[in-house]
Design a protein around this motif. Structure first.
Motif, PDB file in Angstrom:
ATOM      1  N   LYS A 162      38.295  -4.000  12.330  1.00 11.22           N
ATOM      2  CA  LYS A 162      38.318  -4.674  13.951  1.00 11.22           C
ATOM      3  C   LYS A 162      37.711  -6.092  13.560  1.00 11.22           C
ATOM      4  O   LYS A 162      37.946  -6.963  14.484  1.00 11.22           O
ATOM      5  CB  LYS A 162      37.614  -3.717  14.923  1.00 11.22           C
ATOM      6  N   ALA A 163      36.622  -6.247  12.857  1.00 10.73           N
ATOM      7  CA  ALA A 163      35.627  -7.332  12.571  1.00 10.73           C
ATOM      8  C   ALA A 163      36.798  -8.559  12.020  1.00 10.73           C
ATOM      9  O   ALA A 163      36.764  -9.728  12.508  1.00 10.73           O
ATOM     10  CB  ALA A 163      34.599  -7.306  11.817  1.00 10.73           C
ATOM     11  N   LYS A 164      37.653  -8.081  11.272  1.00 11.39           N
ATOM     12  CA  LYS A 164      38.626  -8.829  10.583  1.00 11.39           C
ATOM     13  C   LYS A 164      39.710  -9.153  11.514  1.00 11.39           C
ATOM     14  O   LYS A 164      40.231 -10.487  11.804  1.00 11.39           O
ATOM     15  CB  LYS A 164      39.084  -8.246   9.187  1.00 11.39           C
ATOM     16  N   GLU A 165      40.228  -8.437  12.379  1.00  8.63           N
ATOM     17  CA  GLU A 165      41.086  -8.547  13.372  1.00  8.63           C
ATOM     18  C   GLU A 165      40.708  -9.635  14.451  1.00  8.63           C
ATOM     19  O   GLU A 165      41.560 -10.165  14.907  1.00  8.63           O
ATOM     20  CB  GLU A 165      41.454  -7.288  13.883  1.00  8.63           C
ATOM     21  N   GLU A 166      39.462  -9.441  14.802  1.00  9.99           N
ATOM     22  CA  GLU A 166      39.096 -10.303  15.838  1.00  9.99           C
ATOM     23  C   GLU A 166      38.506 -11.875  15.404  1.00  9.99           C
ATOM     24  O   GLU A 166      37.956 -12.496  16.179  1.00  9.99           O
ATOM     25  CB  GLU A 166      37.583  -9.496  16.614  1.00  9.99           C
ATOM     26  N   CYS A 167      38.510 -11.679  14.078  1.00 11.29           N
ATOM     27  CA  CYS A 167      38.310 -13.079  13.396  1.00 11.29           C
ATOM     28  C   CYS A 167      36.780 -13.420  13.662  1.00 11.29           C
ATOM     29  O   CYS A 167      36.372 -14.531  13.978  1.00 11.29           O
ATOM     30  CB  CYS A 167      39.172 -14.259  13.856  1.00 11.29           C
ATOM     31  N   SER A 168      35.901 -12.392  13.308  1.00 12.95           N
ATOM     32  CA  SER A 168      34.567 -12.370  13.631  1.00 12.95           C
ATOM     33  C   SER A 168      33.897 -13.549  12.736  1.00 12.95           C
ATOM     34  O   SER A 168      34.144 -13.449  11.417  1.00 12.95           O
ATOM     35  CB  SER A 168      33.636 -11.234  13.447  1.00 12.95           C
ATOM     36  N   ALA A 169      33.278 -14.495  12.973  1.00 10.31           N
ATOM     37  CA  ALA A 169      32.568 -15.542  12.329  1.00 10.31           C
ATOM     38  C   ALA A 169      31.404 -14.709  11.295  1.00 10.31           C
ATOM     39  O   ALA A 169      31.164 -15.377  10.420  1.00 10.31           O
ATOM     40  CB  ALA A 169      31.794 -16.562  13.228  1.00 10.31           C
ATOM     41  N   TYR A 170      31.201 -13.745  11.292  1.00 14.77           N
ATOM     42  CA  TYR A 170      30.224 -13.052  10.723  1.00 14.77           C
ATOM     43  C   TYR A 170      30.931 -11.780   9.907  1.00 14.77           C
ATOM     44  O   TYR A 170      30.278 -11.006   9.112  1.00 14.77           O
ATOM     45  CB  TYR A 170      29.211 -12.188  11.496  1.00 14.77           C
ATOM     46  N   TYR A 171      32.248 -12.117   9.656  1.00 13.38           N
ATOM     47  CA  TYR A 171      32.915 -10.843   8.886  1.00 13.38           C
ATOM     48  C   TYR A 171      32.374 -10.785   7.623  1.00 13.38           C
ATOM     49  O   TYR A 171      32.135  -9.708   6.828  1.00 13.38           O
ATOM     50  CB  TYR A 171      34.414 -11.135   8.969  1.00 13.38           C
ATOM     51  N   ASN A 172      32.318 -12.178   6.702  1.00  9.81           N
ATOM     52  CA  ASN A 172      32.001 -12.104   5.294  1.00  9.81           C
ATOM     53  C   ASN A 172      30.398 -11.375   5.183  1.00  9.81           C
ATOM     54  O   ASN A 172      30.004 -11.074   4.305  1.00  9.81           O
ATOM     55  CB  ASN A 172      32.205 -13.596   4.948  1.00  9.81           C
ATOM     56  N   LEU A 173      29.646 -11.977   6.245  1.00 10.00           N
ATOM     57  CA  LEU A 173      28.270 -11.342   6.211  1.00 10.00           C
ATOM     58  C   LEU A 173      28.267 -10.164   6.188  1.00 10.00           C
ATOM     59  O   LEU A 173      27.435  -9.286   5.449  1.00 10.00           O
ATOM     60  CB  LEU A 173      27.603 -12.072   7.420  1.00 10.00           C
ATOM     61  N   TYR A 174      28.856  -9.374   6.973  1.00  8.87           N
ATOM     62  CA  TYR A 174      29.066  -7.726   7.158  1.00  8.87           C
ATOM     63  C   TYR A 174      29.298  -7.373   5.663  1.00  8.87           C
ATOM     64  O   TYR A 174      28.749  -6.304   5.388  1.00  8.87           O
ATOM     65  CB  TYR A 174      29.982  -7.281   8.129  1.00  8.87           C
ATOM     66  N   VAL A 175      30.452  -7.765   5.286  1.00  6.71           N
ATOM     67  CA  VAL A 175      30.817  -7.061   3.838  1.00  6.71           C
ATOM     68  C   VAL A 175      29.952  -7.289   2.895  1.00  6.71           C
ATOM     69  O   VAL A 175      29.440  -6.554   2.112  1.00  6.71           O
ATOM     70  CB  VAL A 175      32.322  -7.859   3.304  1.00  6.71           C
ATOM     71  N   PHE A 176      29.057  -8.560   2.923  1.00 10.28           N
ATOM     72  CA  PHE A 176      28.128  -8.937   1.803  1.00 10.28           C
ATOM     73  C   PHE A 176      26.773  -7.705   2.150  1.00 10.28           C
ATOM     74  O   PHE A 176      26.277  -7.411   1.100  1.00 10.28           O
ATOM     75  CB  PHE A 176      27.796 -10.445   2.116  1.00 10.28           C
ATOM     76  N   LEU A 177      26.516  -7.743   3.381  1.00 15.17           N
ATOM     77  CA  LEU A 177      25.406  -6.802   3.716  1.00 15.17           C
ATOM     78  C   LEU A 177      25.793  -5.376   3.323  1.00 15.17           C
ATOM     79  O   LEU A 177      24.877  -4.755   2.647  1.00 15.17           O
ATOM     80  CB  LEU A 177      24.904  -6.607   5.171  1.00 15.17           C
ATOM     81  N   LEU A 178      26.849  -4.920   3.461  1.00 13.89           N
ATOM     82  CA  LEU A 178      27.228  -3.647   3.341  1.00 13.89           C
ATOM     83  C   LEU A 178      27.399  -3.376   1.760  1.00 13.89           C
ATOM     84  O   LEU A 178      27.085  -2.173   1.395  1.00 13.89           O
ATOM     85  CB  LEU A 178      28.665  -3.371   3.787  1.00 13.89           C
ATOM     86  N   ASN A 179      27.717  -4.345   0.926  1.00 10.35           N
ATOM     87  CA  ASN A 179      27.777  -4.163  -0.509  1.00 10.35           C
ATOM     88  C   ASN A 179      26.494  -4.506  -1.314  1.00 10.35           C
ATOM     89  O   ASN A 179      26.449  -4.430  -2.430  1.00 10.35           O
ATOM     90  CB  ASN A 179      28.952  -4.929  -0.844  1.00 10.35           C
ATOM     91  N   THR A 180      25.470  -5.005  -0.758  1.00  9.58           N
ATOM     92  CA  THR A 180      24.159  -5.420  -1.213  1.00  9.58           C
ATOM     93  C   THR A 180      22.854  -4.667  -0.590  1.00  9.58           C
ATOM     94  O   THR A 180      22.025  -4.428  -1.459  1.00  9.58           O
ATOM     95  CB  THR A 180      23.703  -6.908  -1.210  1.00  9.58           C
ATOM     96  N   GLY A 181      22.917  -4.121   0.398  1.00 11.13           N
ATOM     97  CA  GLY A 181      21.923  -3.587   0.864  1.00 11.13           C
ATOM     98  C   GLY A 181      20.683  -4.505   1.444  1.00 11.13           C
ATOM     99  O   GLY A 181      19.489  -4.218   1.696  1.00 11.13           O
ATOM    100  N   LEU A 182      20.998  -5.889   1.461  1.00  8.39           N
ATOM    101  CA  LEU A 182      20.073  -6.914   1.898  1.00  8.39           C
ATOM    102  C   LEU A 182      19.581  -6.852   3.405  1.00  8.39           C
ATOM    103  O   LEU A 182      20.399  -6.293   3.969  1.00  8.39           O
ATOM    104  CB  LEU A 182      20.426  -8.142   1.639  1.00  8.39           C
ATOM    105  N   ARG A 183      18.464  -7.324   3.687  1.00 16.06           N
ATOM    106  CA  ARG A 183      17.839  -7.260   5.079  1.00 16.06           C
ATOM    107  C   ARG A 183      18.759  -8.630   5.435  1.00 16.06           C
ATOM    108  O   ARG A 183      19.013  -9.502   4.617  1.00 16.06           O
ATOM    109  CB  ARG A 183      16.473  -7.528   5.055  1.00 16.06           C
ATOM    110  N   LEU A 184      19.039  -8.573   6.904  1.00 17.23           N
ATOM    111  CA  LEU A 184      19.512  -9.863   7.355  1.00 17.23           C
ATOM    112  C   LEU A 184      18.960 -10.974   6.921  1.00 17.23           C
ATOM    113  O   LEU A 184      19.714 -11.972   6.750  1.00 17.23           O
ATOM    114  CB  LEU A 184      19.593  -9.521   8.802  1.00 17.23           C
ATOM    115  N   GLY A 185      17.870 -11.209   7.168  1.00 22.85           N
ATOM    116  CA  GLY A 185      16.848 -12.402   7.123  1.00 22.85           C
ATOM    117  C   GLY A 185      17.010 -12.741   5.506  1.00 22.85           C
ATOM    118  O   GLY A 185      16.995 -14.079   5.101  1.00 22.85           O
ATOM    119  N   GLU A 186      16.981 -11.771   4.764  1.00 24.58           N
ATOM    120  CA  GLU A 186      17.257 -12.108   2.927  1.00 24.58           C
ATOM    121  C   GLU A 186      18.607 -12.874   2.909  1.00 24.58           C
ATOM    122  O   GLU A 186      18.716 -13.855   2.230  1.00 24.58           O
ATOM    123  CB  GLU A 186      17.186 -10.977   2.275  1.00 24.58           C
ATOM    124  N   ALA A 187      19.554 -12.331   3.469  1.00 26.99           N
ATOM    125  CA  ALA A 187      20.873 -12.658   3.320  1.00 26.99           C
ATOM    126  C   ALA A 187      21.090 -14.094   3.912  1.00 26.99           C
ATOM    127  O   ALA A 187      21.684 -15.013   3.248  1.00 26.99           O
ATOM    128  CB  ALA A 187      21.987 -11.738   3.625  1.00 26.99           C
TER     129      ALA A 187
END
Length: 346
Positions: A162-187
């Motif tokens: 749905k994030a990709k379908e909605e062209c969310s500006a944070y889509y790449n951030l979501y994928v990155f967080l999910l695959n690294t476990g980083l805190r939002l502030g760290e990323a």
């Protein structure tokens, strides 16, 4: 009492304080109010703790200083320090629990315990009136059981689709967080120089300033937070996609700023990201969560895949293993049921 990072700094601050006392710039112990002593206490901590710590202390104290503690309407901060009694703290606690969560109430009372302990150490008072007050037992559902939770694989897929379908500006951030476990502030603090190859060097995080703004601090949340995190292919792809987007938006020479930014090109903040997540969850028909759930999900999937807890601790930047197990590594209900099917009891 004075605070400092070195003996020399403490001695210098002690000399300055003695000079101020001699010059009459400090009120005598019997006349000083709780408000004015807090100002002294927080000033003494400046330079020895982070701005984030000072800001949190001020925020916690601001939540108690204006609460009336008697029938005459006297507010807590106006009390003379030596006149504060245990019952005043208990009345304060009762008033706080009506407006704050149990955790925040306990944090505010713990702050008062630290303040009054410092006053005892300075011999302004002879005992700590907050010490006998016991913390409240937490009754609210813990955040990890609702918005701070591990997503199921079905939820994760539905959300990202749905994030990709909605062209969310944070889509790449979501994928990155999910695959690294980083805190939002760290990323959000990472620049291209922090990802030289297939790893990310975590050395800074986004923090709040005393003025309420945001900045990239010169350190991580904890000492263990400074670490190198290996990047899965999905994380690298999201990283490079975001760099390509930035090149189109800001130009190819824009390399010194964070790769993941807000929709306005500023530092990412949790409120904006969580608002976007909430909107996507509504459209996807899944229970809402916050950006922190990506970290929770990463840890849970790692445990399910058999990643050693010690390795996971280092990847997440936790100080000790118990934190890793206690806060993040929650097995999903599906996984628990699947594992039980393989167990024979007869």
């Amino acid at each position: 009492m004075v605070y400092g990072q070195t003996v020399t700094e403490c001695r210098q601050k002690e000399a300055e304080k003695r000079a101020q006392i001699a010059a009459g710039l400090y009120e005598s112990g019997k006349n000083i109010t709780v408000d004015k002593y807090f100002d002294r206490w927080i000033q003494a901590k400046e330079g020895s703790v982070t701005e984030a710590t000072l800001r949190i202390d001020k925020m916690l104290y601001n939540g108690v200083k204006d609460i009336p503690i008697d029938s005459a309407g006297t507010v807590f901060g106006a009390l003379k320090l030596p006149k504060v009694e245990v019952q005043n703290i208990r009345d304060l606690q009762n008033a706080l629990k009506e407006k704050d969560s149990t955790r925040t109430t306990n944090d505010r009372i713990n702050l008062l315990k630290s303040i009054f302990k410092a006053a005892v150490d300075e011999r302004i008072i002879t005992w700590n009136p907050a010490a006998p007050v016991k913390p409240l037992k937490r009754t609210e559902e813990q955040a990890r059981n609702n918005i701070h939770r591990a997503l199921t694989k079905k939820e994760t897929a539905a959300f990202l689709e749905k994030a990709k379908e909605e062209c969310s500006a944070y889509y790449n951030l979501y994928v990155f967080l999910l695959n690294t476990g980083l805190r939002l502030g760290e990323a959000g603090a990472l620049t291209v120089f922090d990802v030289p190859a297939k790893t990310a060097r975590i050395e800074r995080t986004i923090t709040r300033t005393l003025g309420g703004g945001y900045e990239i601090g010169q350190d991580t949340k904890t000492a263990a937070g400074k670490r190198t995190v290996p990047l899965k292919e999905a994380a690298l792809e999201a990283w490079h996609r975001q760099q390509a987007i930035n090149a189109m938006l800001y130009g190819s020479g824009d390399t010194g700023k964070p790769v993941f930014r807000s929709t306005r090109g500023a530092l990412i903040v949790a409120s904006s990201v969580d608002a976007d997540i909430r909107s996507i969850c509504q459209k996807a028909g899944i229970e809402r969560f916050t950006a922190h759930a990506f970290r929770d999900t990463f840890a849970t999937r790692c445990v399910e895949a058999g990643v050693e807890v010690k390795s996971l601790q280092e990847i997440l930047g936790h100080t000790d293993v118990s934190m890793t197990l206690g806060l993040y590594a929650h097995g999903s209900e599906e996984r628990k049921a699947e594992q039980l099917k393989a167990v024979n009891f007869t």
